[in-house]
Design a protein around this motif. Structure first.
Motif, mmCIF file in Angstrom:
data_model
loop_
_atom_site.group_PDB
_atom_site.id
_atom_site.type_symbol
_atom_site.label_atom_id
_atom_site.label_comp_id
_atom_site.label_asym_id
_atom_site.label_seq_id
_atom_site.Cartn_x
_atom_site.Cartn_y
_atom_site.Cartn_z
ATOM 1 N N GLY A 549 1.872 5.831 9.692
ATOM 2 C CA GLY A 549 0.966 4.791 9.197
ATOM 3 C C GLY A 549 0.868 3.634 10.170
ATOM 4 N N ASP A 550 -0.334 3.397 10.665
ATOM 5 C CA ASP A 550 -0.555 2.263 11.564
ATOM 6 C C ASP A 550 -0.196 0.966 10.834
ATOM 7 O OD1 ASP A 550 -2.267 1.186 14.067
ATOM 8 O OD2 ASP A 550 -2.660 -0.032 12.301
ATOM 9 N N ASN A 551 0.617 0.139 11.503
ATOM 10 C CA ASN A 551 1.118 -1.057 10.834
ATOM 11 C C ASN A 551 0.031 -1.958 10.257
ATOM 12 O OD1 ASN A 551 3.688 -0.260 11.398
ATOM 13 N ND2 ASN A 551 4.231 -2.038 12.652
ATOM 14 N N THR A 552 -1.038 -2.133 11.012
ATOM 15 C CA THR A 552 -2.082 -3.032 10.524
ATOM 16 C C THR A 552 -2.714 -2.472 9.259
ATOM 17 O OG1 THR A 552 -2.464 -3.667 12.806
ATOM 18 C CG2 THR A 552 -4.131 -4.311 11.227
ATOM 19 N N VAL A 553 -2.927 -1.159 9.260
ATOM 20 C CA VAL A 553 -3.488 -0.523 8.071
ATOM 21 C C VAL A 553 -2.500 -0.643 6.906
ATOM 22 C CG1 VAL A 553 -4.314 1.659 7.108
ATOM 23 C CG2 VAL A 553 -4.874 1.053 9.473
ATOM 24 N N LEU A 554 -1.225 -0.443 7.194
ATOM 25 C CA LEU A 554 -0.217 -0.533 6.134
ATOM 26 C C LEU A 554 -0.187 -1.933 5.527
ATOM 27 C CD1 LEU A 554 2.840 1.460 7.580
ATOM 28 C CD2 LEU A 554 1.103 2.229 5.955
ATOM 29 N N MET A 555 -0.314 -2.941 6.375
ATOM 30 C CA MET A 555 -0.261 -4.311 5.861
ATOM 31 C C MET A 555 -1.458 -4.586 4.930
ATOM 32 S SD MET A 555 2.551 -5.761 6.837
ATOM 33 C CE MET A 555 2.703 -7.477 7.340
ATOM 34 N N GLN A 556 -2.592 -3.933 5.215
ATOM 35 C CA GLN A 556 -3.733 -4.055 4.310
ATOM 36 C C GLN A 556 -3.413 -3.387 2.974
ATOM 37 O OE1 GLN A 556 -6.634 -5.772 5.273
ATOM 38 N NE2 GLN A 556 -5.506 -6.237 7.144
ATOM 39 N N LEU A 557 -2.764 -2.235 3.046
ATOM 40 C CA LEU A 557 -2.369 -1.535 1.822
ATOM 41 C C LEU A 557 -1.446 -2.391 0.969
ATOM 42 C CD1 LEU A 557 -1.414 2.148 2.757
ATOM 43 C CD2 LEU A 557 -3.434 1.284 1.565
ATOM 44 N N VAL A 558 -0.465 -2.989 1.638
ATOM 45 C CA VAL A 558 0.494 -3.816 0.914
ATOM 46 C C VAL A 558 -0.241 -4.937 0.201
ATOM 47 C CG1 VAL A 558 2.460 -5.388 1.155
ATOM 48 C CG2 VAL A 558 2.374 -3.291 2.514
ATOM 49 N N ALA A 559 -1.156 -5.578 0.907
ATOM 50 C CA ALA A 559 -1.880 -6.702 0.310
ATOM 51 C C ALA A 559 -2.724 -6.224 -0.873
ATOM 52 C CB ALA A 559 -2.749 -7.381 1.352
ATOM 53 N N LYS A 560 -3.316 -5.035 -0.728
ATOM 54 C CA LYS A 560 -4.109 -4.510 -1.848
ATOM 55 C C LYS A 560 -3.222 -4.297 -3.062
ATOM 56 C CE LYS A 560 -8.168 -2.773 0.374
ATOM 57 N NZ LYS A 560 -8.841 -1.684 1.060
ATOM 58 N N ASN A 561 -2.029 -3.794 -2.823
ATOM 59 C CA ASN A 561 -1.092 -3.620 -3.929
ATOM 60 C C ASN A 561 -0.724 -4.966 -4.540
ATOM 61 O OD1 ASN A 561 2.000 -3.710 -4.651
ATOM 62 N ND2 ASN A 561 1.252 -1.664 -5.190
ATOM 63 N N ARG A 562 -0.519 -5.965 -3.715
ATOM 64 C CA ARG A 562 -0.171 -7.290 -4.236
ATOM 65 C C ARG A 562 -1.331 -7.853 -5.050
ATOM 66 N NH1 ARG A 562 4.216 -6.840 -5.129
ATOM 67 N NH2 ARG A 562 4.419 -9.037 -5.551
ATOM 68 N N LEU A 563 -2.538 -7.635 -4.549
ATOM 69 C CA LEU A 563 -3.715 -8.113 -5.277
ATOM 70 C C LEU A 563 -3.798 -7.453 -6.636
ATOM 71 C CD1 LEU A 563 -6.604 -8.200 -2.681
ATOM 72 C CD2 LEU A 563 -5.842 -10.105 -4.112
ATOM 73 N N SER A 564 -3.525 -6.158 -6.648
ATOM 74 C CA SER A 564 -3.621 -5.440 -7.904
ATOM 75 C C SER A 564 -2.537 -5.937 -8.867
ATOM 76 C CB SER A 564 -3.551 -3.945 -7.603
ATOM 77 O OG SER A 564 -2.673 -3.292 -8.459
ATOM 78 N N GLU A 565 -1.351 -6.215 -8.351
ATOM 79 C CA GLU A 565 -0.301 -6.791 -9.194
ATOM 80 C C GLU A 565 -0.734 -8.160 -9.717
ATOM 81 O OE1 GLU A 565 2.693 -5.563 -10.141
ATOM 82 O OE2 GLU A 565 2.177 -3.670 -9.165
ATOM 83 N N PHE A 566 -1.337 -8.913 -8.825
ATOM 84 C CA PHE A 566 -1.762 -10.263 -9.187
ATOM 85 C C PHE A 566 -2.787 -10.214 -10.310
ATOM 86 C CE2 PHE A 566 -4.705 -13.825 -8.822
ATOM 87 C CZ PHE A 566 -3.834 -14.894 -8.830
ATOM 88 N N ARG A 567 -3.739 -9.285 -10.168
ATOM 89 C CA ARG A 567 -4.789 -9.179 -11.178
ATOM 90 C C ARG A 567 -4.216 -8.778 -12.512
ATOM 91 N NH1 ARG A 567 -8.581 -6.320 -7.130
ATOM 92 N NH2 ARG A 567 -9.351 -8.152 -6.025
ATOM 93 N N LYS A 568 -3.184 -7.939 -12.464
ATOM 94 C CA LYS A 568 -2.560 -7.542 -13.716
ATOM 95 C C LYS A 568 -1.919 -8.751 -14.384
ATOM 96 C CE LYS A 568 -1.803 -2.980 -12.087
ATOM 97 N NZ LYS A 568 -0.800 -2.222 -11.363
ATOM 98 N N SER A 569 -1.436 -9.688 -13.592
ATOM 99 C CA SER A 569 -0.811 -10.866 -14.188
ATOM 100 C C SER A 569 -1.837 -11.892 -14.628
ATOM 101 C CB SER A 569 0.125 -11.547 -13.190
ATOM 102 O OG SER A 569 0.973 -10.622 -12.607
ATOM 103 N N PHE A 570 -2.838 -12.101 -13.800
ATOM 104 C CA PHE A 570 -3.728 -13.227 -14.068
ATOM 105 C C PHE A 570 -5.173 -12.830 -14.281
ATOM 106 C CE2 PHE A 570 -0.307 -15.039 -11.415
ATOM 107 C CZ PHE A 570 0.258 -15.847 -12.387
ATOM 108 N N GLY A 571 -5.452 -11.533 -14.294
ATOM 109 C CA GLY A 571 -6.839 -11.125 -14.420
ATOM 110 C C GLY A 571 -7.559 -11.447 -13.132
ATOM 111 N N GLU A 572 -8.855 -11.177 -13.144
ATOM 112 C CA GLU A 572 -9.598 -11.321 -11.893
ATOM 113 C C GLU A 572 -10.050 -12.761 -11.674
ATOM 114 O OE1 GLU A 572 -13.592 -10.373 -11.769
ATOM 115 O OE2 GLU A 572 -13.700 -9.459 -13.723
ATOM 116 N N MET A 573 -9.152 -13.693 -11.889
ATOM 117 C CA MET A 573 -9.485 -15.099 -11.760
ATOM 118 C C MET A 573 -10.656 -15.430 -12.681
ATOM 119 S SD MET A 573 -7.128 -16.133 -9.961
ATOM 120 C CE MET A 573 -7.405 -17.806 -9.445
ATOM 121 N N SER A 574 -10.630 -14.804 -13.845
ATOM 122 C CA SER A 574 -11.563 -15.169 -14.898
ATOM 123 C C SER A 574 -11.108 -16.536 -15.392
ATOM 124 C CB SER A 574 -11.462 -14.154 -16.018
ATOM 125 O OG SER A 574 -10.152 -14.225 -16.544
#
Lengths: 752, 752
Positions: A549-574
Motif C-alpha cells: 500500500g502506497d503510503n500516501t494512498v494509505l493516509m487517505q484511507l485512514v482519514a476516510k475511516n476517521r471521517l466515517s467514525e466522526f460522522r457516526k459520532s456527530f452526523g454529517e455536521m447537520s
C-alpha cells in the motif's frame, strides 16, 4: 613598538591580522581610528599605521610575539573582561589610554569584536562543557531489552542465534544471481528451523502462533532485508493468501509444503497499470462451464503482473488475483492458485515470466513479471472462502456486495501491514545504533588547544538523532499494541484495526525513511561506505513506503475511516451534529483555551503527560472536525464529492497524522505506566516527553494558528526539546544497546 | 418488498449492505430504528428486519435490483438531494413516510451518511474536474530553455551532443571494475574534446573560461554522476589545486598533462579522523635541510587519506595536504605534490593504497585510501603560492597568520562549492522530469464509472512535486548569480562569496536529496526499478550533502559569517548597537506589524513580489538579531563561547536558511524582472510566487511566533499554495521539458 602607550594597540593589531573572519574593511576602520586620534603625535601615528599596511604585513614571528604578550597579560589578570582591558594592561595603565576609553570601546564595537570570544581564544580554557560531556554508565540495558521483547523474548533469542551463525554471513558479491541464490538458501535454513510456518495452523505443520511469526519477521530484519522480504513473500503472502482466502481443501493440499519451502510461490496481485487501485485489475479468470475450469488471461501488456517476488526464479505457483468472469458478467476480483513452473523449474505453457532486473535495493529478491495466455486451471484452484462457483456454474458468496466482498478479502491480508512496519522499525533501530555509537566516538573540532569533541555532544547532532530515537521507541510500543489488537480482533473492530494498520504502516515506514536518511548524513563519509550498511538499510527499506500500500494512498484511507467514525459520532455536521460538536469544543475552550493555559510554560506543565496527551487529542479532534466541515462546505457548494475529496487531500494527511501521533503517544504512555523497574521507567518517560514535545514543535504552526498555544509556549517547548536531547544524549548509547542487535548483523565497522 | 411504503427502506438497506465502510453497528442502528417505528405493523417490521439479518444476507441479485431501482429514481429526478428524497420517491410519496421525515433524517445522520457522496455513487457523473484536468499546450519551452542556459548555451549544446553519442550509453554491469574503467574511458573522451581543461589558463593548453567549465560540469550531470565526480576530481580538484595553490613552475610542468588526462591525479585532503576539521590533519611534511626535500608521512592508521577519488586505480600523483614541519615547529597545513604510481600503474615505494570498496553510489569512481611511509619529494613539489621554505630552510609567507593563511588557501578551492550544487540541481531536474512526465501519464483510481485520473491531478501529488519544481527553478537562478559573483569577485568580497557558496552548496544539495526522495516515492514501484534511474540519481547525489564540506558544518559557517556581518553593522549588541537595531526594528514594526498587514489576506497582497521579499528579509534580519542577542546573553551569563555556540547551533541553521531563502528569492525576482518574453515571464512569476509562499508556509510557525502574521494570513497562504500547485500543474510537463535533457541521458522508460 617601544612606547608603552602604543602597546595598547597590540590586541587590535593582532586581531585584525590573525582573525580569519575580519576583512579589509577592518583595516580601514583601524586606520581611520588611528588617523583621528589627535592625542597621538604624527610620528606615533605613522608607527602605528605601518603595522597595518596590507602591503607590508608583520612577520609570522611578530604575530607570535604579540600573541604571547597578550596571553601573558591575561594569565596574570584573569579578571580581564574586554579586549580594551588588555590594552590598558599592556600600556601599564597609561592615563591617556584610560582617558580615551570611549573611543577604544567604540573601535572594538566597530570592528565587531565579541570580547568573550576574543578572550576565550587566548585563555585556552579546556574546561569546556561541550568537550567533557559523555555517555553515562547505566545499568538498565538488559532490563530494557526484556521490556522491548516482552512475551516474544524466547523466539527472538532463537532467531538471533540462527542469524548469527556463520552461514548467515552477509553476501558481498555484486552479482545479483549469486545474491538471490544465497537469500533462497537462507530461507531454506529458516524453514528447516520451523520459523516460516509459525503462523500456519498446527494441523498443517505450522506453529499456530501469529504473534511469534511477527516477532520472527521483526528479528530477521536485523539481518539482510532481502531475506526478510523473500521470507515474507513465501510464508506471509503466498502462504497466508491460501490460509486467508482458501478453504480446508487448500490448506490440506498446500500449507505443509509451503511451510517447509518445498513449494515456493508468489502473491500475484499488482499489475503494471494497477498498483494501488487493485479494483481496477484487468487479468481475467473466465469460468468454462464445459469442463469446470478457469482460464487465466492477461488481456494486454499493461495488465501483466509486476514486481512479483519469487516470480523471476523460484516460484512454482502463484496466488493470482483476477476478475472472475462468468458468462460475460464481471464478478469482481478473486484469487486463484496458478502453477508457474514444474519441479525442474521449467516455466509452464502459457506462462511468460520477465525479470524486474536491478532495483534500488532488495536485489536478493527475484521480482518478476508474469503474463498468462489463457492458462487453464481446475475449478478447485479458486480460493473460495468468500466466493465460489457452484455446481451449476453460478456465482455464490456469503457477501452479496462486490464492494464489501472485495474489502473483506483485502482485510484478511492486513497482516502484511503489521509485518512491514515492524520490519521497517527494526531497520531504523539498526541505523540509529550505528549512527549513535559512531557519533559517541567520532571527534571533530574542539575549543582552541583543547580535546576534539565527540560529535554527539554537538547540539545540532543531538537534534538530528535523539528525537528520532525517541520516536523509534514510541513507535515500537504502538506496533506492539497494533499487533495485539490484530491478534485479539473481533469482527466489529476490523475496520478500525485495518485503518490503524494502514496508518501505522505509513507512519513507521516514513519514519524509517527519515531515520536512515539522517543516519546516513550523520555518519558522513563513513555512512556512504557499503561496509557500514546504512546503504543497504536505506535502499532496501526505500520501497517499504510503496509496497503493501502506497503510503500516501494509505493516509487517505485512514482519514476516510476517521471521517466515517466522526460522522457516526456527530452526523454529517447537520444542525444536531454541529451542536454536539460545538458543545464538545466548548469544553475544550473553557478548560484549555484560556490565556493561563495557552501561555503556561513552567516545566511541570510542559513535562506533564496529561498535557501532552490532551494537546495531541485536541489536534486530532480539531483537524478531523475541520476536515468534515470543509468537505461538507465544498460539496454543498456544488462540487462533485470526488473533486471535493481531491481538494482536501492535504488536510486528510494532516488528520491521519494527528490521529496516529495520538495513538502512538497514548500507547507509549500506557506501556510506561505498567513498568515496574524505576530506571527503565525514568528513561522511557524522558523519551516519551521528547517524542511528545518534538511532535508539538513540529506542529507548532498548527497549534499557533488554532490558538491552543501562544508564542511564549511554543518557544518554551523548543527549548525543552533541546534540553531533553542534551539530557538523553548521556543515555543514547545505552538506549541503542538495549535493542540488542547481534554483532554479526550490525556488522558496521564504525559501530563495533 | 411488495408494499410501496416499505420501499422507502431500500436506499438504507442498499447502503448498509454495499458500503465497504459501514459496519455491524449500522445494522444495529437500522434494526433499532425499525423496531421503534410504531407506525409499522409487527408484520411489516418483521419483513424489514429480515432484510438486514446478518446471518441471511440478500443475494447479489437482490442488491443489484435495489441499486437499479435507486438509479432509476435518481435519473428521472435529478433534483434529488438526500437519501431520504429517494425513499420518498420509491414510496411514491407515501404520506406516512413524509410525515416521519425527522425520524428518517435522524437515521441518515446516525448512519453517518453523507448525502452528496451517497448520491454521487448512483449518479455516475463523469464530468469530474479531477478526471478531466490536463497538461496545457504551451509554446514557450524552447524560449525557456534559452533563458535557463543563458550565455553558456553553446557549450551546453556541445556537451549534450557529446554525451548523447552511442559510446556514452550507460554502463549496466554491476561489476565495479567494469564500471570504473568505463567511467575512465568517458573522461578520456571528454578530455579529448577539450572539455576538462576549460578552466585552465590558455597558455597551458586550457580554455581560460571558468564559466564554461561550470556549465560543462552541470551539463555532464544529466549523464552518469560517477563520470561527473571522476571528471571533477581530475580537472576540478587535482587540476585546480595546482592552479590555485601552485606557482608558474607547477603550471608549466603539470597543467597541460592534467588537462589532457595524460596525468591522472588526486586531491588528498581528508583523513579518516579529520574530515570537516581540516585544520586537525595529522599527515606531516617534514623539511629535510640536508637535501632540501620533504618527507611526507602518515603518523597513524587514522591519519591515512580516505575517500580519495582516483586513488584506488588511476591516480599517478596527488596534491597532499599535510602539516609543514621545520625543525620541529608546526607551520600549519600546506599542499604538496606527491607521486603515487609510475606510468605503468605500479604503486611507488612508501605509498600504500587501499580501496574504499563498494559505496552507496558513485561506484564508477575509484575512491581509495593512501598512506605515506616517509615518502621523500623534492622541495619544488610544495605548492608555494601562499607559503614556502626559503633557501635557508626558513618558512616564508606573505600571510603572517597561520589561521588566515589556512583560510585563504581553502578559499581558493571554493569553486567546488559552486560545481557541486550545480551538479546536484541538475540531478534534481532529471528526477523531476522523470516523476512529472510519469505522473502526467500514470492513471490510478477515478470516480465510479469514470476514467481513471492522471495522478498528477491529485492535489497531494501536486503538493509533493510542484513546490519542489518551483524551488528547483529558484535555485537555478541563484546558482547563476553565485557563479557570476564568483567569477567577477574582488578580494574584499571573498568572505561573503565563500559564505554564500558554502550556504548554496548545502541548500541545493539538501534540496536535491528531498527532490529525489519525493520523486522516488511519487513514481511508486517504477521509481524503485534501476532502469528508471531515480535509484542512481538518489544514491549518487547522496554524498553531495557530505563532501565538499558537510552541510551541517557549512550552515554553521554561514551563520558565523552572518553574525560577523551583523556585528559590523550593529556592534556586539552594545548599548549603541541595541539602539541602532531597535530603531531598525521599529521601522519594521510600524510599517508591517500592524493588524492591517498581519491579517491582510487579499490575493493582490499575497501574490505581491514586494510582500514576499519583505517577509523573507524580515525573517532573515530578525532571526539573525535574535541569535546575536542570545549568544551575547549566554556568554555574559558566564558560558564559555565554545559552549555558547553549541547551545545555539540549531538557531544558527535557521539563520543560514533565512539568509539563503532571501538570496534565492531575491535573485529569482531579479532574473524574472529582466525577461522580455511575456509567456516565460508569466510562468516563472508563478513559480516564484509558489516558491515564496511555500517557504512562508514551511516557516509559518516562525511567522506566527514572531507576530509578523496572524492565523488568518498563514491559512490563506496555505490555500494559495494549493491553488498555485493546481494552476502550475497544467504547465508542469512543459516546465520540465524546458530543462531539455537529452533522451539518451534521461533514459528512464517511464519518461520517454
Amino acid at each position: 613598538m617601544e612606547s608603552t602607550k602604543l602597546k595598547a594597540f597590540i590586541p587590535f593589531f593582532y586581531l585584525v591580522w590573525s582573525d580569519d573572519l575580519l576583512t579589509q574593511k577592518e583595516f580601514f576602520t583601524l586606520q581611520e581610528f588611528i588617523g583621528s586620534q589627535n592625542w597621538l603625535s604624527k610620528q606615533e601615528q605613522e608607527i602605528l599605521l605601518s603595522e597595518i599596511d596590507i602591503l607590508a604585513p608583520p612577520s609570522r614571528e611578530q604575530l607570535t610575539e604579540w600573541k604571547s604578550e597578550i596571553e601573558k597579560v591575561i594569565q596574570t589578570k584573569p579578571s580581564v573582561k574586554t579586549v580594551f582591558d588588555i590594552s590598558i594592561l599592556l600600556s601599564k595603565n597609561d592615563k591617556t589610554i584610560i582617558a580615551h576609553s570611549p573611543a577604544f570601546i567604540k573601535l572594538e564595537n566597530d570592528l565587531g569584536i565579541l570580547d568573550e570570544e576574543a578572550l576565550g581564544s587566548f585563555r585556552k580554557n579546556t574546561d569546556i562543557i561541550t568537550s567533557n560531556y559523555q555517555s553515562a554508565n547505566t545499568l538498565y540495558i538488559e532490563k530494557l531489552t526484556q521490556l522491548l521483547d516482552g512475551e516474544q523474548a524466547e523466539i527472538i533469542k532463537k532467531v538471533k542465534s540462527v542469524i548469527s551463525r556463520p552461514e548467515f554471513a552477509y553476501e558481498t558479491s555484486t552479482d545479483v544471481a549469486v545474491y538471490r541464490e544465497k537469500v533462497f538458501e537462507w530461507c531454506k535454513i529458516l524453514a528447516k528451523e520451523n520459523l516460516g510456518n509459525m503462523a500456519f495452523p498446527k494441523q498443517y505443520g505450522g506453529g499456530g502462533n501469529i504473534a511469534a511469526y511477527f516477532a520472527i519477521m521483526e528479528t530477521l530484519s536485523y539481518h539482510d532485508l532481502s531475506l526478510v522480504i523473500k521470507f515474507g513473500v513465501q510464508f506471509g503472502l503466498w502462504g497466508m493468501s491460501i490460509q486467508s482466502l482458501g478453504t480446508e481443501k487448500h490448506f490440506r493440499k498446500y500449507l505443509n509444503d509451503i511451510g517447509s519451502l518445498q513449494l515456493p510461490g508468489c502473491f500475484a496481485m499488482t499489475e503494471t497499470n494497477h498498483g494501488s487501485n487493485v479494483k481496477g485489475l484487468e487479468t481475467t479468470a473466465t469460468y468454462n462451464h464445459d469442463n469446470q475450469t478457469f482460464s487465466i488471461h492477461t488481456p494486454n501488456e499493461n495488465a501483466k503482473k509486476e514486481y512479483i517476488g519469487n516470480a523471476a526464479l523460484h516460484g512454482e505457483m502463484a496466488t493470482v488475483f483476477a476478475k472472475l468472469m462468468i458468462d460475460g458478467n464481471d464478478y469482481g476480483v478473486n484469487a486463484f492458485i496458478v502453477p508457474l513452473r514444474d519441479k525442474n523449474g521449467e516455466i509452464l505453457k502459457g506462462i511468460s515470466i520477465g525479470d524486474c532486473g536491478l532495483k534500488m535495493g532488495l536485489n536478493g529478491v527475484d521480482n518478476g513479471t508474469i503474463r498468462f495466455d489463457n492458462v487453464v486451471i481446475p475449478k478447485e484452484n479458486m480460493l473460495d472462502r468468500f466466493a465460489s462457483v457452484n455446481k451449476n456454474g453460478e456465482f455464490e458468496s456469503p457477501i452479496p456486495s462486490d464492494n464489501r466482498r472485495f474489502f473483506t478479502m483485502l482485510g484478511t491480508l492486513v497482516g502484511g501491514r503489521i509485518g512491514i512496519p515492524r520490519s521497517a522499525l527494526t531497520a531504523a533501530k539498526t541505523g540509529l545504533t550505528i549512527a549513535i555509537i559512531y557519533s559517541d566516538r567520532r571527534r571533530q573540532f574542539g575549543p582552541e588547544g583543547g580535546l576534539e569533541v565527540p560529535i554527539l555532544n554537538y547540539r545540532m547532532h543531538q537534534r538530528r538523532l535523539i528525537p528520532l530515537l525517541a520516536k523509534t521507541y514510541a513507535i515500537h510500543f504502538a506496533l506492539q499494541y497494533l499487533t495485539n489488537r490484530f491478534i485479539d480482533k473481533t469482527e466489529s473492530e476490523m475496520q478500525e484495526i485495518e485503518a490503524l494498520a494502514a496508518g501505522m504502516k505509513a507512519y513507521a515506514t516514513w519514519s524509517t525513511r527519515d531515520v536512515l536518511q539522517e543516519c546516513r548524513e550523520a555518519c558522513g563519509g563513513k555512512g556512504y561506505l557499503s561496509e557500514n550498511r546504512i546503504d543497504a538499510l536505506k535502499n532496501d527499506t526505500e520501497i517499504y513506503t510503496t509496497f503493501e500500500g502506497d503510503n500516501t494512498v494509505l493516509m487517505q484511507l485512514v482519514a476516510k475511516n476517521r471521517l466515517s467514525e466522526f460522522r457516526k459520532s456527530f452526523g454529517e455536521m447537520s444542525p444536531m451534529g454541529i451542536i454536539n460538536y460545538a458543545l464538545e469544543s466548548a469544553k475544550t475552550a473553557i478548560t484549555e483555551k484560556n490565556p493561563i493555559i495557552t501561555r503556561k510554560t513552567d516545566e511541570g506543565h510542559l513535562l506533564d503527560d496529561k498535557f501532552h496527551l490532551t494537546a495531541f487529542e485536541h489536534r486530532e479532534k480539531t483537524t478531523l472536525a475541520s476536515l468534515a466541515k470543509r468537505l461538507k462546505k465544498l460539496i454543498d457548494s456544488g462540487l462533485e464529492p470526488y473533486d471535493a475529496y481531491n481538494v482536501v487531500q492535504h488536510q486528510m494527511v494532516d488528520v491521519s497524522y494527528a490521529y496516529l501521533d495520538r495513538v502512538i503517544l497514548e500507547q507509549f504512555q500506557i506501556a510506561i505506566a505498567s513498568i515496574k523497574d524505576e530506571e527503565c521507567k525514568e528513561i522511557l518517560l524522558k523519551l516519551s516527553h521528547l517524542y511528545a514535545l518534538s511532535q508539538m514543535e513540529k506542529n507548532k504552526g498548527w497549534y499557533l494558528e488554532d490558538g491552543y498555544m501562544e508564542a511564549v509556549k511554543t518557544k518554551s517547548i523548543r527549548k525543552l526539546v533541546n534540553q531533553l536531547c542534551w539530557e538523553i544524549r548521556k543515555d543514547a548509547v545505552s538506549l541503542v544497546k538495549a535493542f540488542d542487535i547481534p554483532e554479526s548483523c550490525l556488522a558496521a565497522p564504525i559501530a563495533l
